[in-house]
Write a protein that holds these residues in place. Sequence first.
Motif, PDB file in Angstrom:
ATOM      1  N   UNK A 286      -2.386 -14.609  -8.460  1.00  0.00           N
ATOM      2  CA  UNK A 286      -2.041 -14.617  -7.044  1.00  0.00           C
ATOM      3  C   UNK A 286      -3.290 -14.633  -6.170  1.00  0.00           C
ATOM      4  N   UNK A 287      -4.297 -13.880  -6.559  1.00  0.00           N
ATOM      5  CA  UNK A 287      -5.550 -13.858  -5.796  1.00  0.00           C
ATOM      6  C   UNK A 287      -6.198 -15.236  -5.777  1.00  0.00           C
ATOM      7  N   UNK A 288      -6.156 -15.914  -6.926  1.00  0.00           N
ATOM      8  CA  UNK A 288      -6.721 -17.269  -6.993  1.00  0.00           C
ATOM      9  C   UNK A 288      -5.937 -18.230  -6.095  1.00  0.00           C
ATOM     10  N   UNK A 289      -4.608 -18.137  -6.128  1.00  0.00           N
ATOM     11  CA  UNK A 289      -3.779 -19.056  -5.342  1.00  0.00           C
ATOM     12  C   UNK A 289      -3.898 -18.803  -3.845  1.00  0.00           C
ATOM     13  N   UNK A 290      -4.063 -17.539  -3.451  1.00  0.00           N
ATOM     14  CA  UNK A 290      -4.162 -17.204  -2.025  1.00  0.00           C
ATOM     15  C   UNK A 290      -5.603 -17.140  -1.538  1.00  0.00           C
ATOM     16  N   UNK A 291      -6.561 -17.381  -2.433  1.00  0.00           N
ATOM     17  CA  UNK A 291      -7.989 -17.348  -2.070  1.00  0.00           C
ATOM     18  C   UNK A 291      -8.356 -16.004  -1.449  1.00  0.00           C
ATOM     19  N   UNK A 292      -7.887 -14.922  -2.086  1.00  0.00           N
ATOM     20  CA  UNK A 292      -8.211 -13.569  -1.638  1.00  0.00           C
ATOM     21  C   UNK A 292      -8.863 -12.812  -2.791  1.00  0.00           C
ATOM     22  N   UNK A 293      -9.363 -11.600  -2.496  1.00  0.00           N
ATOM     23  CA  UNK A 293      -9.980 -10.781  -3.518  1.00  0.00           C
ATOM     24  C   UNK A 293      -8.897 -10.056  -4.330  1.00  0.00           C
ATOM     25  N   UNK A 294      -8.977 -10.054  -5.667  1.00  0.00           N
ATOM     26  CA  UNK A 294      -7.959  -9.373  -6.487  1.00  0.00           C
ATOM     27  C   UNK A 294      -7.798  -7.900  -6.131  1.00  0.00           C
ATOM     28  N   UNK A 295      -8.919  -7.224  -5.830  1.00  0.00           N
ATOM     29  CA  UNK A 295      -8.831  -5.807  -5.506  1.00  0.00           C
ATOM     30  C   UNK A 295      -8.054  -5.590  -4.213  1.00  0.00           C
ATOM     31  N   UNK A 296      -8.308  -6.453  -3.209  1.00  0.00           N
ATOM     32  CA  UNK A 296      -7.589  -6.330  -1.933  1.00  0.00           C
ATOM     33  C   UNK A 296      -6.109  -6.607  -2.121  1.00  0.00           C
ATOM     34  N   UNK A 297      -5.787  -7.613  -2.921  1.00  0.00           N
ATOM     35  CA  UNK A 297      -4.382  -7.956  -3.158  1.00  0.00           C
ATOM     36  C   UNK A 297      -3.662  -6.822  -3.879  1.00  0.00           C
ATOM     37  N   UNK A 298      -4.308  -6.240  -4.905  1.00  0.00           N
ATOM     38  CA  UNK A 298      -3.701  -5.147  -5.656  1.00  0.00           C
ATOM     39  C   UNK A 298      -3.453  -3.943  -4.753  1.00  0.00           C
ATOM     40  N   UNK A 299      -4.436  -3.610  -3.890  1.00  0.00           N
ATOM     41  CA  UNK A 299      -4.305  -2.472  -2.991  1.00  0.00           C
ATOM     42  C   UNK A 299      -3.177  -2.704  -1.985  1.00  0.00           C
ATOM     43  N   UNK A 300      -3.029  -3.963  -1.523  1.00  0.00           N
ATOM     44  CA  UNK A 300      -1.976  -4.279  -0.550  1.00  0.00           C
ATOM     45  C   UNK A 300      -0.595  -4.157  -1.171  1.00  0.00           C
ATOM     46  N   UNK A 301      -0.460  -4.507  -2.448  1.00  0.00           N
ATOM     47  CA  UNK A 301       0.839  -4.423  -3.115  1.00  0.00           C
ATOM     48  C   UNK A 301       1.244  -2.976  -3.397  1.00  0.00           C
ATOM     49  N   UNK A 302       0.261  -2.094  -3.563  1.00  0.00           N
ATOM     50  CA  UNK A 302       0.574  -0.727  -3.993  1.00  0.00           C
ATOM     51  C   UNK A 302       0.428   0.310  -2.887  1.00  0.00           C
ATOM     52  N   UNK A 303      -0.318  -0.012  -1.838  1.00  0.00           N
ATOM     53  CA  UNK A 303      -0.591   0.974  -0.790  1.00  0.00           C
ATOM     54  C   UNK A 303      -0.348   0.366   0.585  1.00  0.00           C
ATOM     55  N   UNK A 304      -0.223   1.280   1.533  1.00  0.00           N
ATOM     56  CA  UNK A 304      -0.070   0.880   2.919  1.00  0.00           C
ATOM     57  C   UNK A 304      -1.045   1.675   3.767  1.00  0.00           C
ATOM     58  N   UNK A 305      -1.825   0.952   4.601  1.00  0.00           N
ATOM     59  CA  UNK A 305      -2.791   1.620   5.475  1.00  0.00           C
ATOM     60  C   UNK A 305      -2.075   2.107   6.728  1.00  0.00           C
ATOM     61  N   UNK A 306      -2.309   3.382   7.075  1.00  0.00           N
ATOM     62  CA  UNK A 306      -1.652   3.994   8.234  1.00  0.00           C
ATOM     63  C   UNK A 306      -2.729   4.590   9.124  1.00  0.00           C
ATOM     64  N   UNK A 307      -2.641   4.317  10.421  1.00  0.00           N
ATOM     65  CA  UNK A 307      -3.597   4.852  11.391  1.00  0.00           C
ATOM     66  C   UNK A 307      -3.036   6.131  11.988  1.00  0.00           C
ATOM     67  N   UNK A 308      -3.812   7.198  11.969  1.00  0.00           N
ATOM     68  CA  UNK A 308      -3.379   8.468  12.555  1.00  0.00           C
ATOM     69  C   UNK A 308      -3.646   8.452  14.047  1.00  0.00           C
ATOM     70  N   UNK A 309      -3.173   9.499  14.724  1.00  0.00           N
ATOM     71  CA  UNK A 309      -3.353   9.577  16.171  1.00  0.00           C
ATOM     72  C   UNK A 309      -4.810   9.639  16.577  1.00  0.00           C
ATOM     73  N   UNK A 310      -5.649  10.201  15.735  1.00  0.00           N
ATOM     74  CA  UNK A 310      -7.064  10.320  16.085  1.00  0.00           C
ATOM     75  C   UNK A 310      -7.878   9.099  15.710  1.00  0.00           C
ATOM     76  N   UNK A 311      -7.264   8.028  15.299  1.00  0.00           N
ATOM     77  CA  UNK A 311      -7.993   6.818  14.943  1.00  0.00           C
ATOM     78  C   UNK A 311      -8.394   6.756  13.494  1.00  0.00           C
ATOM     79  N   UNK A 312      -8.032   7.790  12.706  1.00  0.00           N
ATOM     80  CA  UNK A 312      -8.380   7.792  11.280  1.00  0.00           C
ATOM     81  C   UNK A 312      -7.380   6.931  10.514  1.00  0.00           C
ATOM     82  N   UNK A 313      -7.869   6.203   9.515  1.00  0.00           N
ATOM     83  CA  UNK A 313      -7.026   5.328   8.707  1.00  0.00           C
ATOM     84  C   UNK A 313      -6.907   5.931   7.321  1.00  0.00           C
ATOM     85  N   UNK A 314      -5.669   6.127   6.864  1.00  0.00           N
ATOM     86  CA  UNK A 314      -5.438   6.657   5.526  1.00  0.00           C
ATOM     87  C   UNK A 314      -4.556   5.681   4.753  1.00  0.00           C
ATOM     88  N   UNK A 315      -4.637   5.762   3.421  1.00  0.00           N
ATOM     89  CA  UNK A 315      -3.823   4.911   2.564  1.00  0.00           C
ATOM     90  C   UNK A 315      -2.688   5.719   1.973  1.00  0.00           C
TER      91      UNK A 315
END
Length: 972
Positions: A286-315
Amino acid sequence: MAEQESLEFGKADFVLLDQVTMEHFMENLKLRFEMGRIYTYIGEVVVSMNPYKQTQLYGKDVIEQYQGRELYERPPHLYAVADAAYKAMKRRAKDTCIVISGESGAGKTEASKYIMQYIAAITNPSQREEVERVKNVLLKSNCVLEAFGNAKTNRNDNSSRFGKYMDINFDFKGDPTGGHINNYLLEKVRPWVPSGLLLGASDPRLVSLHLCRDPAAYRFTSEGLLTSDQSNFKAVADAMKVIGFSPEEINSVYKILATILHLGNVSFVTEGDAVAIENRELVSQLAELTSTQPESLLRTLLYRAVATGGGEVIEKGHSGKEANYARDACAKAIYERLFCWIVGRINTVIEVKNYDARLHGKNTVIAVLDIYGFEIFESNSRTRPYPPPPLPACTGAGIEYFNNQIIVDLVEQPHKGIISILDEACLTGGQVTDAMFLESMNTKLGKHPHYTSRKLCATDKSMEFGRDFRIKHYAGNVTYSVEGFIDKNKDTLFQDFKRLMYNSTDPVLRDMWPEGEVSITEVTKRPLTAATLFKNSMVALVENLASKEPYYVRCIKPNDQKSPLLFDAERCRHQVEYLGLLENVRVRRAGFAYRQPYDRFLLRYKMTCEYTWPNHLMPTDQEATRALIDQHGFQDDVAYGHTKIFIRMPQTLFCLEQERAQLIPIIVLLLQKAWRGALARRRCRYLRAIYTIMGHYKRHKVKTYLLELVRRFQGVRSMADYGKSVEWPDPPAVLAQFQENSKLLFRRWRARQIVKNIPPSDMAQIQAKVAAMEVLQGLRKDWGCQRNWGRDYLSSVAENPVMAAQFARRVQALRDKVHFGSVLFSCHVRKINRFNKSRDRAILVTDQHLYKLEPRKQYKVMRTLPLSTVTGVSVTSCQDQLVVFHTQNHDDLVICFHKMQPEEDNRVGELVGVLVDHFKTTKRELQVRVSDCIQLSLRGRKRLVAVETRHELAFPDFGKSRDGFVLYCPRR
């Protein structure tokens, strides 16, 4: 009226039914279907039956039958409606639209294609290249959009999964200049990829996409008609190339389709509290077909980035359910973005460019709307709402028909409709379930006559508690399951996927996700829900259609088995009911089956009345129409409006049509007779006028030419060149030969004038130059015609200051010995013999002999050749001074002039001219050849002599070559 068809085919217009009942309507519909008449009118509406087979109703010959004809002049056909819309657009500069409706599988998509093919066929008679390109792209766009937007359903092998609205722009001449396509609510509840990608693609391409040939190996595949085999797959690829997709873009499209297939096969497993991907090898693919990094693709499939009220980003890690939802949401979004990108890409190609109304006239539009059909399944989620049947305003007609506005209000009324209740549930904080949404509808819509649920109707066991509700559509009762309503309406796609795709190095994929540029911490507006987006697009569509003059095509499917022979009466009756076709007929027959403006009525039937043929003399068309009706005795069956006549019974119209049909052949013969006579008389007058004008014009041209000729040449006697510089005027065609003869006479006169002034001492030189010109003109670049020819150069002190006296004594001795008459030519030369020896010599040509002399021995005679033995002379085409004398005994003489004063003198032409002139005088023939490689004979042995230029030489000299000799000349 439609062209009269035999009664065995039924009525071509439902308006002409004897009785307007459902039974008579269905009987006529069935009869025409069984007799192969799939098109029938309701006034100006075309009812189309899907024949489920190939027919001979289309093609160039049929198009010619409908082009430029009125709607009722030919049997019912899609082409008639298309031509009517085109003529309305062209004649009145009015934007028009053709609305094609009917349930899925009724033939709407095919109808839209035939309409576009007709419009393409009748436009651009001058074959302008840009117009042809636009037409070709418009037609090819159908192929591409069907390949990516249609799918096989249980009722239709090629069902449109989107609504297509196409604007075709025309210039003032009626030629297409561009277009624009809008797609409405592509169905993406379940993403799919045409199985033709697997069945039609080549093996190397499948390998590059990490795919196998078996469609069953993937979750997201669907059968489609356009891409089901290799030939159709190639047709789609070729269509994309014609439209203007680059090879890189086409390759990106294939990669994106493969991405959807692979995404559907990604599976998740739970390992403790975490979720992992079971088939990790798909991540790298999938990373090859979408021309993306495998690590980024894997993280996107398994985690979701959430921004807190103070501007902090957690997974935040996904649960198994969330991971599956995110995967499917991503696949659906990619599919939708790809389809929208393809539509946008086509629009950039077909959009109207550089159009200026001041230069090109008004830009008019024909719109074609192919909106997807209504389907009722065993299990319904959000069904596809269907537009209400068109009913013209009919004041006081008393026609009963179902007004769909009550259903529209039930679905989309602000604050009270189903869409508003659904959006409110989606925007409510906390955990809102589908059952809660159903309960809210029961509370707010419980008293609506077209809404019910199991809670409201406990005895109806066809619905399940807490899950189902039913809407009584005009098209039938539809039971919906609320399961998934909330999620489908939110249509949530995590921002992580958008950022992942935006950061792809594939430019096509990156273009599809512009919002991925937004930072995770940036506050954005809540996206509109799917239901609201659909409602807004429908509102915009209705507003667009309202601005155009509409034409309608109502499509009906005869059966669900796709059989060309089966007519399912109950199935067809259901469609007739919800399409409102019987109500359409009743509106048209509301007291009057036929209505027509007075001018058009007279134009068609005026030949049936003596008071209106060929033109009436009455104050108004209404009075003329009244006179026609009164003569036929139909006054009790008609009514007269302000601008139209209304006829009650179809039989009245049939009588008028029959009488018209009997009179037409007589009128045609009369018109042919009058017209042919008029044409002949006009042609005769034209010919007489043409010949008169031609005669006067020819005399004028001849007179003008002769006067101009006299003006230009009247003073040539006093000119130094006797008129050589005077330019001849262009003669008229009739005097072309006269001018050629005049030029010949003029040249003779001019030559005589010049010759009269030449001294007798110069005549010999003139004759020699003329002789040289005859044999060398056009063959040798320079033959010395511009210089004075001295002939006997060795006797000249300027040429031969030391030895001139000795040469004179030698000439005198030869004259005393052989008694020749005159010296024709003499000059120093360089010669070569058969032993390849090159020496300086001199030649003397008299009227009897050719002598080779030795200058260093007081011009001793080395060789004597009688001129009678000289058969020819060969020279080259260049400026060298090579001359070869050919003799009868095949012992030729090869020389090159040199030691001339001046050195650049060209004496070859002089020698040739002198010899040719002398041979003519003695009535002998001298062969003169011009060649850059001269063949000669030395004591019978064949040799070749050629010329080469060398910069380092000071004077010409001969050398040996493989085939003979080479004359090396210094560059002048």
